[in-house]
Design a protein around this motif. Structure first.
Motif, PDB file in Angstrom:
ATOM      1  N   PHE A 159      10.573   9.679 -15.891  1.00 22.28           N
ATOM      2  CA  PHE A 159       9.203  10.196 -15.826  1.00 22.28           C
ATOM      3  C   PHE A 159       8.937  10.856 -14.483  1.00 22.28           C
ATOM      4  CE2 PHE A 159       4.761   9.309 -14.514  1.00 22.28           C
ATOM      5  CZ  PHE A 159       4.114  10.143 -15.415  1.00 22.28           C
ATOM      6  N   VAL A 160       9.342  10.195 -13.396  1.00 26.44           N
ATOM      7  CA  VAL A 160       9.157  10.732 -12.051  1.00 26.44           C
ATOM      8  C   VAL A 160       9.945  12.032 -11.871  1.00 26.44           C
ATOM      9  CG1 VAL A 160       9.735  10.307  -9.617  1.00 26.44           C
ATOM     10  CG2 VAL A 160       8.530   8.563 -10.931  1.00 26.44           C
ATOM     11  N   ALA A 161      11.138  12.087 -12.458  1.00 27.11           N
ATOM     12  CA  ALA A 161      11.926  13.317 -12.407  1.00 27.11           C
ATOM     13  C   ALA A 161      11.221  14.441 -13.160  1.00 27.11           C
ATOM     14  CB  ALA A 161      13.315  13.083 -12.981  1.00 27.11           C
ATOM     15  N   GLY A 162      10.573  14.091 -14.266  1.00 25.49           N
ATOM     16  CA  GLY A 162       9.869  15.089 -15.064  1.00 25.49           C
ATOM     17  C   GLY A 162       8.614  15.619 -14.407  1.00 25.49           C
ATOM     18  N   VAL A 163       7.919  14.779 -13.654  1.00 26.32           N
ATOM     19  CA  VAL A 163       6.657  15.176 -13.022  1.00 26.32           C
ATOM     20  C   VAL A 163       6.888  15.819 -11.659  1.00 26.32           C
ATOM     21  CG1 VAL A 163       4.448  14.352 -12.107  1.00 26.32           C
ATOM     22  CG2 VAL A 163       5.344  13.404 -14.245  1.00 26.32           C
ATOM     23  N   PHE A 177      12.861  -1.238 -17.006  1.00 24.13           N
ATOM     24  CA  PHE A 177      11.738  -0.328 -17.245  1.00 24.13           C
ATOM     25  C   PHE A 177      11.725   0.778 -16.186  1.00 24.13           C
ATOM     26  CE2 PHE A 177       7.315   1.036 -17.695  1.00 24.13           C
ATOM     27  CZ  PHE A 177       7.202   1.073 -19.079  1.00 24.13           C
ATOM     28  N   LEU A 178      12.085   0.423 -14.961  1.00 27.61           N
ATOM     29  CA  LEU A 178      12.212   1.430 -13.904  1.00 27.61           C
ATOM     30  C   LEU A 178      13.287   2.451 -14.276  1.00 27.61           C
ATOM     31  CD1 LEU A 178      11.839   2.561 -10.964  1.00 27.61           C
ATOM     32  CD2 LEU A 178      13.644   0.947 -10.301  1.00 27.61           C
ATOM     33  N   ASP A 179      14.461   1.959 -14.678  1.00 29.17           N
ATOM     34  CA  ASP A 179      15.600   2.837 -14.923  1.00 29.17           C
ATOM     35  C   ASP A 179      15.413   3.748 -16.127  1.00 29.17           C
ATOM     36  OD1 ASP A 179      16.944   1.795 -12.756  1.00 29.17           O
ATOM     37  OD2 ASP A 179      18.093   0.338 -13.942  1.00 29.17           O
ATOM     38  N   TYR A 180      14.795   3.239 -17.199  1.00 31.06           N
ATOM     39  CA  TYR A 180      14.761   4.001 -18.444  1.00 31.06           C
ATOM     40  C   TYR A 180      13.371   4.501 -18.858  1.00 31.06           C
ATOM     41  CZ  TYR A 180      19.658   3.136 -19.055  1.00 31.06           C
ATOM     42  OH  TYR A 180      21.021   3.140 -18.868  1.00 31.06           O
ATOM     43  N   ALA A 181      12.369   4.316 -18.016  1.00 31.43           N
ATOM     44  CA  ALA A 181      11.047   4.883 -18.287  1.00 31.43           C
ATOM     45  C   ALA A 181      10.517   5.608 -17.055  1.00 31.43           C
ATOM     46  CB  ALA A 181      10.064   3.798 -18.726  1.00 31.43           C
ATOM     47  N   PRO A 208      11.997   7.785  -7.743  1.00 37.05           N
ATOM     48  CA  PRO A 208      11.018   6.711  -7.525  1.00 37.05           C
ATOM     49  C   PRO A 208      11.283   5.888  -6.274  1.00 37.05           C
ATOM     50  CG  PRO A 208      12.441   6.212  -9.404  1.00 37.05           C
ATOM     51  CD  PRO A 208      12.716   7.631  -9.016  1.00 37.05           C
ATOM     52  N   GLU A 209      12.545   5.884  -5.805  1.00 33.71           N
ATOM     53  CA  GLU A 209      12.873   5.139  -4.587  1.00 33.71           C
ATOM     54  C   GLU A 209      12.255   5.788  -3.346  1.00 33.71           C
ATOM     55  OE1 GLU A 209      15.665   4.119  -7.716  1.00 33.71           O
ATOM     56  OE2 GLU A 209      15.061   6.054  -6.869  1.00 33.71           O
ATOM     57  N   GLU A 210      11.886   7.064  -3.439  1.00 31.72           N
ATOM     58  CA  GLU A 210      11.386   7.801  -2.282  1.00 31.72           C
ATOM     59  C   GLU A 210       9.884   8.034  -2.326  1.00 31.72           C
ATOM     60  OE1 GLU A 210      13.778  11.287  -2.605  1.00 31.72           O
ATOM     61  OE2 GLU A 210      15.636  10.239  -2.118  1.00 31.72           O
ATOM     62  N   LEU A 211       9.316   8.182  -3.521  1.00 28.46           N
ATOM     63  CA  LEU A 211       7.892   8.493  -3.638  1.00 28.46           C
ATOM     64  C   LEU A 211       7.017   7.282  -3.352  1.00 28.46           C
ATOM     65  CD1 LEU A 211       7.946  10.670  -6.867  1.00 28.46           C
ATOM     66  CD2 LEU A 211       7.416  11.479  -4.577  1.00 28.46           C
ATOM     67  N   GLY A 232       0.787  -1.223   0.000  1.00 33.12           N
ATOM     68  CA  GLY A 232       0.000   0.000   0.000  1.00 33.12           C
ATOM     69  C   GLY A 232       0.814   1.265   0.000  1.00 33.12           C
ATOM     70  N   TYR A 233       0.479   2.155   0.927  1.00 30.61           N
ATOM     71  CA  TYR A 233       1.113   3.469   0.970  1.00 30.61           C
ATOM     72  C   TYR A 233       2.599   3.406   1.305  1.00 30.61           C
ATOM     73  CZ  TYR A 233      -3.349   5.971   0.747  1.00 30.61           C
ATOM     74  OH  TYR A 233      -4.550   6.507   0.341  1.00 30.61           O
ATOM     75  N   TYR A 234       3.061   2.304   1.825  1.00 31.03           N
ATOM     76  CA  TYR A 234       4.458   2.215   2.252  1.00 31.03           C
ATOM     77  C   TYR A 234       5.337   1.557   1.191  1.00 31.03           C
ATOM     78  CZ  TYR A 234       2.262   3.622   6.535  1.00 31.03           C
ATOM     79  OH  TYR A 234       1.527   4.329   7.445  1.00 31.03           O
ATOM     80  N   GLN A 235       4.807   1.438  -0.025  1.00 34.33           N
ATOM     81  CA  GLN A 235       5.566   0.881  -1.142  1.00 34.33           C
ATOM     82  C   GLN A 235       6.013   2.021  -2.050  1.00 34.33           C
ATOM     83  OE1 GLN A 235       4.957  -2.540  -4.606  1.00 34.33           O
ATOM     84  NE2 GLN A 235       3.212  -1.767  -3.483  1.00 34.33           N
ATOM     85  N   SER A 236       7.279   2.051  -2.355  1.00 31.38           N
ATOM     86  CA  SER A 236       7.770   3.115  -3.225  1.00 31.38           C
ATOM     87  C   SER A 236       7.392   2.832  -4.676  1.00 31.38           C
ATOM     88  CB  SER A 236       9.290   3.242  -3.110  1.00 31.38           C
ATOM     89  OG  SER A 236       9.922   2.131  -3.721  1.00 31.38           O
ATOM     90  N   VAL A 237       7.469   3.869  -5.487  1.00 30.13           N
ATOM     91  CA  VAL A 237       7.240   3.712  -6.926  1.00 30.13           C
ATOM     92  C   VAL A 237       8.248   2.720  -7.494  1.00 30.13           C
ATOM     93  CG1 VAL A 237       7.278   4.896  -9.154  1.00 30.13           C
ATOM     94  CG2 VAL A 237       6.257   6.021  -7.176  1.00 30.13           C
ATOM     95  N   ALA A 238       9.502   2.815  -7.032  1.00 31.28           N
ATOM     96  CA  ALA A 238      10.557   1.927  -7.537  1.00 31.28           C
ATOM     97  C   ALA A 238      10.260   0.470  -7.203  1.00 31.28           C
ATOM     98  CB  ALA A 238      11.907   2.334  -6.952  1.00 31.28           C
ATOM     99  N   GLU A 239       9.822   0.203  -5.997  1.00 36.50           N
ATOM    100  CA  GLU A 239       9.497  -1.175  -5.586  1.00 36.50           C
ATOM    101  C   GLU A 239       8.326  -1.713  -6.394  1.00 36.50           C
ATOM    102  OE1 GLU A 239      10.830  -0.837  -0.874  1.00 36.50           O
ATOM    103  OE2 GLU A 239       8.870  -0.123  -1.533  1.00 36.50           O
TER     104      GLU A 239
END
Length: 459
Positions: free
Chosen positions: A159-163, A151-155, A168-171, A134-141
């Motif tokens: 994308f997360v940097a752009g938005v 796909f994480l590294d190159y998409a 992604p490891e923190e959000l 749930g809420y405690y899962q990062s975008v990267a995970e």
């Protein structure tokens, strides 16, 4: 009509202005207090030497019918513009080369952006089970589990940097990208969820951010907040800094603001705060120490926005896209670039091209410790190499945001829940802004409708 009900809106950014505009239409007595000398918040448009530079948000996505409604009611039809189709391509930098992000299954099969192994891994996505994090899962995970590391590294990373100008490891995937997480939660997977959710959105007239049209205005994004401010007239007070909010013995609130070197106090039924979290902590922290703690824990990384204009004849890269994003693995000194003059008209004359670069964010917050001129030169040279540009810019402008975009990091739900409880305990105080309900212009406009309904429900 609830004309006897007084509402004070703190902050004249897009959240505050849209909420105030809608509340005014409902018949409420609304006053907007803005500490700065202009409306719009982080929306800023400057024109210099005939070059138009949006120093904050450069566009919006038409995710709600309310946007078209506002444009019509404010008489902005002649100003309103959709992004040029030439800007449909989105590029990703890999090994120093730009690759168009594949937007269809055939393009995905053909692209050299992802390896054959990564493409096969993506096809396995429907067979990946649900998560309980749930809420405690990062975008990267979340993305690594469902789509794989490449796909994480190159998409997703770029994308997360752009938005968010984030990592992604923190959000938090559920807080930062709730609709992405909902695809897994409701449908069991992203691919099957995307297909099934299209039918659902058609019924609600809501558009996904992937299919929504990008928009701006001929004279820049400031056109919208300026029009709302003008519509509200004297209800919007600029250079009016709120210095305190107190509860009265009658159950109302006294909002004291400073303007023209004097303090004025307004008695109000509702205080709607749309200022950043760290500012809200200063105004409302005395009500509840834990509220201040939650508000101050929301991280806003620094971002330097750079605007560069070049002669078109000096650019070797075809200008057939929205711009490009840079994966963290590429180790460049900026996050990406928007090809501003390709997307919207009136940004430069036809012989030139304007670009907006973003430096810093959570990925490289330490850039603030370097000499600014060196930071700019480093990013400029890297950009010119990527774009195959010969010669320097004919125009350069910048805007430094020391606290740019709120990061919906892992555990953000703790903040969200606390804000909800605070509003119950202190009826009549509403906490809003882009740290609640989404960071984009479209999110803020859409969320304003929810805020108005919440306020109407108080009476």
């Amino acid at each position: 009509m609830p004309s006897d009900k007084k509402i004070v809106v703190i902050g004249a950014g897009i959240s505050g202005l849209t909420s105030a505009y809608l509340l005014n239409k409902e018949g409420f007595d609304v006053t907007v207090l803005e500490a700065g000398n202009k409306a719009g918040g982080s929306i800023e448009t400057v024109v210099e030497d005939e070059y138009l530079f949006d120093r904050g948000p450069n566009s919006g996505l038409e995710t709600t019918p309310l946007i078209a409604q506002l444009v019509e009611e404010l008489g902005l039809q002649e100003q309103f513009v959709y992004a040029n189709k030439e800007g449909n391509n989105r590029y990703i930098l890999r090994n120093g080369k730009l690759y168009a992000l594949p937007m269809s299954p055939p393009a995905f099969i053909k692209t050299e952006l992802f390896s054959g192994k990564a493409k096969l891994r993506l096809l396995a996505e429907p067979f990946v089970g649900r998560s309980n994090d749930g809420y405690y899962q990062s975008v990267a995970e979340f993305v690594t589990r469902r789509l794989g590391k490449e796909f994480l590294d190159y998409a997703i990373n770029p994308f997360v940097a752009g938005v968010y100008a984030g990592r992604p490891e923190e959000l938090s995937v559920k807080s930062a990208f709730p609709k992405l997480y909902a695809l897994e939660e409701e449908y069991g997977g992203l691919l099957i969820g995307t297909i099934k959710s299209i039918r659902k959105r058609k019924k609600s007239k809501e558009k996904s951010k992937q299919s929504a049209k990008m928009f701006s205005f001929k004279d820049g994004m400031m056109v919208l907040p300026d029009a709302m401010k003008n519509s509200l007239g004297e209800s919007v007070k600029l250079e009016a800094e709120v210095v305190s909010v107190r509860k009265t013995s009658e159950g109302k609130y006294g909002v004291t603001y400073r303007i023209d070197n004097q303090n004025i106090t307004l008695l109000t039924d509702v205080v709607l705060s749309t200022v950043p979290a760290y500012k809200a902590a200063e105004l409302f922290g005395h009500f509840d120490d834990n509220l201040a703690k939650h508000l101050n824990e929301i991280y806003y990384p620094p971002v330097l926005v750079l605007y560069l204009v070049y002669e078109k004849s000096s650019i070797g890269q075809p200008l057939d896209g929205f711009g490009f994003l840079i994966p963290e693995k590429e180790e460049k000194s900026f996050l990406g670039a928007i090809w501003s003059s390709v997307i919207f008209p009136n940004r430069t004359d036809n012989s030139k091209a304007g670009f907006t670069l973003f430096i810093g964010g959570s990925r490289d917050a330490g850039f603030v410790d370097d000499v600014e001129q060196l930071v700019i030169e480093r990013a400029r040279k890297e950009f010119e190499e990527i774009m195959k540009i010969k010669g320097g810019p004919v125009y350069l402008a910048k805007r430094f945001w020391p606290k740019a975009i709120p990061q919906y990091n892992k555990g953000y739900v703790e903040h969200e829940n606390y804000f909800d409880h605070f509003e119950i305990d202190y009826k009549g105080i509403i906490l809003s802004g882009n740290y609640r309900g989404g960071i984009s212009v479209g999110d803020c406009i859409k969320n304003s409708e929810n805020i108005v309904n919440k306020i109407k429900g108080l009476f």
